[in-house]
Design a protein around this motif. Structure first.
Motif, PDB file in Angstrom:
ATOM      1  N   LEU A  35       2.017  47.816  51.337  1.00  0.00           N
ATOM      2  CA  LEU A  35       3.532  48.467  50.338  1.00  0.00           C
ATOM      3  C   LEU A  35       4.391  49.196  50.955  1.00  0.00           C
ATOM      4  O   LEU A  35       5.154  48.647  51.180  1.00  0.00           O
ATOM      5  CB  LEU A  35       2.470  49.073  48.610  1.00  0.00           C
ATOM      6  CG  LEU A  35       2.586  47.812  47.704  1.00  0.00           C
ATOM      7  CD1 LEU A  35       1.661  49.081  46.352  1.00  0.00           C
ATOM      8  CD2 LEU A  35       3.278  46.842  47.611  1.00  0.00           C
ATOM      9  N   VAL A  36       3.028  49.499  51.984  1.00  0.00           N
ATOM     10  CA  VAL A  36       4.710  50.331  53.218  1.00  0.00           C
ATOM     11  C   VAL A  36       4.991  49.687  53.868  1.00  0.00           C
ATOM     12  O   VAL A  36       6.380  50.063  54.036  1.00  0.00           O
ATOM     13  CB  VAL A  36       3.359  51.855  53.126  1.00  0.00           C
ATOM     14  CG1 VAL A  36       3.941  52.390  55.440  1.00  0.00           C
ATOM     15  CG2 VAL A  36       2.529  52.490  52.496  1.00  0.00           C
ATOM     16  N   TRP A  37       4.484  48.022  54.052  1.00  0.00           N
ATOM     17  CA  TRP A  37       4.995  47.731  54.945  1.00  0.00           C
ATOM     18  C   TRP A  37       6.561  47.238  54.160  1.00  0.00           C
ATOM     19  O   TRP A  37       7.161  46.774  54.882  1.00  0.00           O
ATOM     20  CB  TRP A  37       4.294  46.771  56.022  1.00  0.00           C
ATOM     21  CG  TRP A  37       3.154  46.859  56.760  1.00  0.00           C
ATOM     22  CD1 TRP A  37       3.548  48.115  57.461  1.00  0.00           C
ATOM     23  CD2 TRP A  37       2.007  46.326  57.193  1.00  0.00           C
ATOM     24  NE1 TRP A  37       1.950  47.713  58.375  1.00  0.00           N
ATOM     25  CE2 TRP A  37       1.454  46.920  58.446  1.00  0.00           C
ATOM     26  CE3 TRP A  37       0.828  45.287  56.033  1.00  0.00           C
ATOM     27  CZ2 TRP A  37      -0.009  47.398  59.403  1.00  0.00           C
ATOM     28  CZ3 TRP A  37      -0.136  45.238  56.736  1.00  0.00           C
ATOM     29  CH2 TRP A  37      -0.509  45.988  57.993  1.00  0.00           C
ATOM     30  N   GLN A  38       5.967  46.352  53.390  1.00  0.00           N
ATOM     31  CA  GLN A  38       7.004  46.000  52.336  1.00  0.00           C
ATOM     32  C   GLN A  38       8.183  47.338  52.146  1.00  0.00           C
ATOM     33  O   GLN A  38       9.178  46.880  52.227  1.00  0.00           O
ATOM     34  CB  GLN A  38       6.911  45.437  51.081  1.00  0.00           C
ATOM     35  CG  GLN A  38       5.765  43.892  50.809  1.00  0.00           C
ATOM     36  CD  GLN A  38       6.255  42.970  51.332  1.00  0.00           C
ATOM     37  OE1 GLN A  38       7.714  43.131  51.330  1.00  0.00           O
ATOM     38  NE2 GLN A  38       6.189  42.124  51.796  1.00  0.00           N
ATOM     39  N   ALA A  39       7.865  48.727  52.487  1.00  0.00           N
ATOM     40  CA  ALA A  39       9.384  49.801  51.446  1.00  0.00           C
ATOM     41  C   ALA A  39      10.029  49.525  52.981  1.00  0.00           C
ATOM     42  O   ALA A  39      10.792  50.101  52.784  1.00  0.00           O
ATOM     43  CB  ALA A  39       8.165  50.682  51.415  1.00  0.00           C
ATOM     44  N   ARG A  40       9.097  49.801  53.834  1.00  0.00           N
ATOM     45  CA  ARG A  40       9.991  49.718  55.392  1.00  0.00           C
ATOM     46  C   ARG A  40      10.606  48.603  56.169  1.00  0.00           C
ATOM     47  O   ARG A  40      11.201  48.251  56.663  1.00  0.00           O
ATOM     48  CB  ARG A  40       9.275  50.184  56.718  1.00  0.00           C
ATOM     49  CG  ARG A  40       7.727  51.482  56.405  1.00  0.00           C
ATOM     50  CD  ARG A  40       7.140  51.592  56.912  1.00  0.00           C
ATOM     51  NE  ARG A  40       6.306  52.942  57.198  1.00  0.00           N
ATOM     52  CZ  ARG A  40       4.934  52.646  58.508  1.00  0.00           C
ATOM     53  NH1 ARG A  40       4.696  52.033  58.773  1.00  0.00           N
ATOM     54  NH2 ARG A  40       4.591  54.137  57.977  1.00  0.00           N
ATOM     55  N   TRP A  90       8.997  45.533  57.061  1.00  0.00           N
ATOM     56  CA  TRP A  90       8.257  44.928  58.370  1.00  0.00           C
ATOM     57  C   TRP A  90       7.715  43.941  57.901  1.00  0.00           C
ATOM     58  O   TRP A  90       6.877  43.614  58.963  1.00  0.00           O
ATOM     59  CB  TRP A  90       7.158  45.712  58.614  1.00  0.00           C
ATOM     60  CG  TRP A  90       8.120  47.084  59.457  1.00  0.00           C
ATOM     61  CD1 TRP A  90       9.407  47.694  59.115  1.00  0.00           C
ATOM     62  CD2 TRP A  90       6.792  48.122  59.929  1.00  0.00           C
ATOM     63  NE1 TRP A  90       9.438  49.209  59.653  1.00  0.00           N
ATOM     64  CE2 TRP A  90       8.167  49.411  60.381  1.00  0.00           C
ATOM     65  CE3 TRP A  90       5.490  48.585  60.472  1.00  0.00           C
ATOM     66  CZ2 TRP A  90       7.986  50.899  61.371  1.00  0.00           C
ATOM     67  CZ3 TRP A  90       5.110  49.712  61.244  1.00  0.00           C
ATOM     68  CH2 TRP A  90       6.461  50.528  61.451  1.00  0.00           C
ATOM     69  N   ALA A  91       7.910  43.604  56.580  1.00  0.00           N
ATOM     70  CA  ALA A  91       6.497  42.409  55.970  1.00  0.00           C
ATOM     71  C   ALA A  91       7.100  40.663  56.623  1.00  0.00           C
ATOM     72  O   ALA A  91       5.822  39.863  56.365  1.00  0.00           O
ATOM     73  CB  ALA A  91       6.497  42.481  54.844  1.00  0.00           C
ATOM     74  N   GLY A  92       8.244  40.419  57.340  1.00  0.00           N
ATOM     75  CA  GLY A  92       8.802  39.312  57.975  1.00  0.00           C
ATOM     76  C   GLY A  92       8.559  37.907  56.924  1.00  0.00           C
ATOM     77  O   GLY A  92       9.700  38.937  55.523  1.00  0.00           O
ATOM     78  N   ASP A  93       8.395  36.502  57.259  1.00  0.00           N
ATOM     79  CA  ASP A  93       8.525  35.874  55.992  1.00  0.00           C
ATOM     80  C   ASP A  93       7.777  36.227  54.636  1.00  0.00           C
ATOM     81  O   ASP A  93       7.973  35.304  54.225  1.00  0.00           O
ATOM     82  CB  ASP A  93       8.000  34.597  56.587  1.00  0.00           C
ATOM     83  CG  ASP A  93       6.673  34.474  57.474  1.00  0.00           C
ATOM     84  OD1 ASP A  93       6.036  35.463  57.102  1.00  0.00           O
ATOM     85  OD2 ASP A  93       6.437  33.414  57.837  1.00  0.00           O
ATOM     86  N   ARG A  94       7.262  37.268  54.859  1.00  0.00           N
ATOM     87  CA  ARG A  94       6.762  37.638  53.281  1.00  0.00           C
ATOM     88  C   ARG A  94       7.222  38.435  51.923  1.00  0.00           C
ATOM     89  O   ARG A  94       6.715  38.920  51.463  1.00  0.00           O
ATOM     90  CB  ARG A  94       4.651  37.746  52.888  1.00  0.00           C
ATOM     91  CG  ARG A  94       4.649  39.207  54.105  1.00  0.00           C
ATOM     92  CD  ARG A  94       3.271  38.984  53.875  1.00  0.00           C
ATOM     93  NE  ARG A  94       2.160  40.311  53.893  1.00  0.00           N
ATOM     94  CZ  ARG A  94       2.255  40.649  55.389  1.00  0.00           C
ATOM     95  NH1 ARG A  94       2.608  40.168  56.655  1.00  0.00           N
ATOM     96  NH2 ARG A  94       1.451  41.626  55.818  1.00  0.00           N
ATOM     97  N   GLN A  95       8.236  39.142  53.061  1.00  0.00           N
ATOM     98  CA  GLN A  95       8.972  40.068  52.633  1.00  0.00           C
ATOM     99  C   GLN A  95       9.649  39.968  51.688  1.00  0.00           C
ATOM    100  O   GLN A  95      10.340  39.416  50.889  1.00  0.00           O
ATOM    101  CB  GLN A  95      10.355  40.779  53.500  1.00  0.00           C
ATOM    102  CG  GLN A  95      10.986  42.169  53.839  1.00  0.00           C
ATOM    103  CD  GLN A  95      10.139  43.055  52.974  1.00  0.00           C
ATOM    104  OE1 GLN A  95       9.586  43.666  54.383  1.00  0.00           O
ATOM    105  NE2 GLN A  95       9.984  44.516  52.466  1.00  0.00           N
ATOM    106  N   VAL A  96       9.539  41.040  50.721  1.00  0.00           N
ATOM    107  CA  VAL A  96      10.480  41.213  49.420  1.00  0.00           C
ATOM    108  C   VAL A  96      11.724  41.551  49.016  1.00  0.00           C
ATOM    109  O   VAL A  96      11.743  42.828  50.149  1.00  0.00           O
ATOM    110  CB  VAL A  96       9.514  41.947  48.471  1.00  0.00           C
ATOM    111  CG1 VAL A  96       9.975  42.156  46.944  1.00  0.00           C
ATOM    112  CG2 VAL A  96       7.773  40.725  48.407  1.00  0.00           C
ATOM    113  N   PRO A  97      12.650  40.548  48.750  1.00  0.00           N
ATOM    114  CA  PRO A  97      14.130  41.369  49.088  1.00  0.00           C
ATOM    115  C   PRO A  97      14.641  42.871  48.562  1.00  0.00           C
ATOM    116  O   PRO A  97      13.628  43.112  47.371  1.00  0.00           O
ATOM    117  CB  PRO A  97      14.797  40.452  48.699  1.00  0.00           C
ATOM    118  CG  PRO A  97      14.118  38.976  48.645  1.00  0.00           C
ATOM    119  CD  PRO A  97      12.898  39.721  48.330  1.00  0.00           C
ATOM    120  N   ASN A  98      14.454  43.530  49.122  1.00  0.00           N
ATOM    121  CA  ASN A  98      15.545  44.681  48.270  1.00  0.00           C
ATOM    122  C   ASN A  98      14.109  45.392  47.622  1.00  0.00           C
ATOM    123  O   ASN A  98      14.548  46.287  46.678  1.00  0.00           O
ATOM    124  CB  ASN A  98      16.311  44.175  47.876  1.00  0.00           C
ATOM    125  CG  ASN A  98      17.309  43.919  47.850  1.00  0.00           C
ATOM    126  OD1 ASN A  98      17.796  43.595  48.992  1.00  0.00           O
ATOM    127  ND2 ASN A  98      17.820  42.359  47.108  1.00  0.00           N
TER     128      ASN A  98
END
Length: 429
Positions: free
Chosen positions: A350-355, A357-365
């Motif tokens: 979740l920290v990677w998502q908030a930053r 950083w998660a690349g092709d698994r990144q959740v938008p916005n």
């Protein structure tokens, strides 16, 4: 109480049990990664909470002495499958109270192969009361673990096995993009439904594997964040609540045997404290030890109205393109479940998502992130995160740890280790 921020995270790959690595080696890797992510050394850590379920006393010291014998308080804890998040709750509480400015939560596990079984058979089973209620109401399956029967019976209460298979299909699909997952294979819905039945309606591909692994999180006060220039990467813990079972656990309702009521309580308290509602959340890491637990947790967390969890699946609102993305990491079902590390791995994702950083698994916005980590017996930790500011930040390492899983080098270790107290370096690097 002071604001608390996550400033560093790190984890190992989750692997098959008893494969190649010892707990002290995995714990060191996760701790070093978290320290390097924060750009601090072990000298800045003033308190450590270490979680594991299967291990002798003082394993936390055994891991952390490798970084330096700095004589800080080290607390070891075991809260079943919620152990990692319980360690994080302890570390963040110490910072929030003003006792320290920087604390480490560390979780690791080296597990036996196969289904989880009791270690101590010469004393009362902590799950004995709920198991007795369940066995009297539903009978006992000698081939399935009690935990599998608890969650399987909860799944039966929802009456549509296909919804459970759809959850597993989603999480296996998500895991293909996570380099830390124990399993990264993608399966069709039919393959999941046709995999071996372990306890109806749970098939093999709807159950998490036992795993070895470690995770670590550095939490800090606002003063520490400003002093070390960590504002752009800091992720605030807006709320974090821990709860235990209510008497509903011993009712005739099989969903309550799985701890649904403690999730309701912790979630309600967390959302109230954070000043938001479930509708404000974009990404969720949820404790899917079995697909049935993900289903019953949707409405326990307030993501749907009571009894309407299936609508989240039918509408596609639990995956990319929908209202929420639940378990972008692949969840426990695919990523694996080393008990002491699970909650800290959820936080790391979740920290990677908030930053971003998660690349092709990144959740938008991503604005708000929700974490749920549950242990039977029981305890649950529900956490809500928000990035401290909207500014972008880049990894301090030469690679992006969110999309590439590497082991640590001697140089990584030397950056993180104490500069004042000689470490005992005996793990493989």
């Amino acid at each position: 109480m002071r604001n608390v921020y996550v400033v560093g995270v790190g984890m190992t790959q989750f692997i098959k049990p008893r494969a190649t690595r010892e707990y002290n080696e995995m714990g060191l890797e996760a701790a070093v990664k978290a320290l390097n992510d924060a750009g601090v050394t072990y000298d800045q850590v003033q308190f450590a909470a270490c979680g594991y379920v299967y291990g002798d006393s003082a394993c936390g010291q055994r891991v952390l002495y490798q970084l330096g014998m700095t004589q800080i308080p080290v607390i070891n804890m075991n809260n079943n499958c919620s152990t990692g998040s319980a360690a994080l709750w302890q570390a963040s509480s110490v910072v929030a109270s003003g006792t320290v400015d920087c604390a480490l939560a560390l979780g690791f596990e080296r597990m036996q192969r196969g289904s989880i079984t009791a270690v101590w058979n010469d004393r009362p089973d902590p799950l004995g009361p709920v198991n007795e209620v369940m066995h009297q109401a539903r009978g006992k399956d000698e081939k399935a673990s009690d935990a599998m029967q608890i969650f399987g019976n909860a799944g039966r209460a929802r009456r549509n096995p296909r919804h459970l298979a759809q959850i597993a299909e989603k999480n296996h699909r998500h895991s293909a993009k996570n380099p830390y997952s124990q399993f990264r294979d993608v399966y069709t819905l039919e393959q999941i439904e046709q995999s071996p039945m372990l306890f109806y309606p749970l098939t093999k591909l709807q159950c998490c594997p036992t795993s070895d692994g470690a995770g670590a999180v550095i939490v800090a006060s606002e003063d520490f964040v400003k002093k070390h220039g960590l504002e752009n990467q800091a992720v605030q813990i807006l709320a974090q609540e821990i709860a235990t079972d209510s008497p509903n656990m011993l009712s005739a309702d099989s969903i309550e045997w799985a701890g649904a009521d403690m999730t309701r309580r912790a979630a309600a308290q967390a959302f109230k404290k954070a000043g938001i509602t479930p509708n404000d959340v974009q990404v969720v890491e949820l404790h899917d030890c079995f697909s049935a637990n993900e289903l019953i947790t949707y409405d326990a967390l307030g993501l749907t109205a009571p009894g309407k969890a299936h609508t989240l699946i039918d509408s596609g609102n639990n995956t990319y393109g929908g209202k929420f993305v639940v378990n972008p990491s692949g969840g426990l079902i695919s990523k694996g479940h080393p008990l002491g590390a699970t909650g800290l791995a959820q936080c790391t994702e979740l920290v990677w998502q908030a930053r971003g950083w998660a690349g092709d698994r990144q959740v938008p916005n991503v604005k708000y992130a929700l974490q749920h980590n549950l242990g039977l017996g029981g305890a649950v930790v529900v956490s809500i995160y928000k990035k401290a500011n909207g500014k972008a930040c880049q990894p301090r390492t030469a690679y992006n740890p969110a999309v590439e899983a590497r082991t640590i080098t001697k140089e990584d270790f030397q950056k993180a280790a104490s500069k004042t107290r000689a470490p005992i370096l005996d793990a493989k690097l």
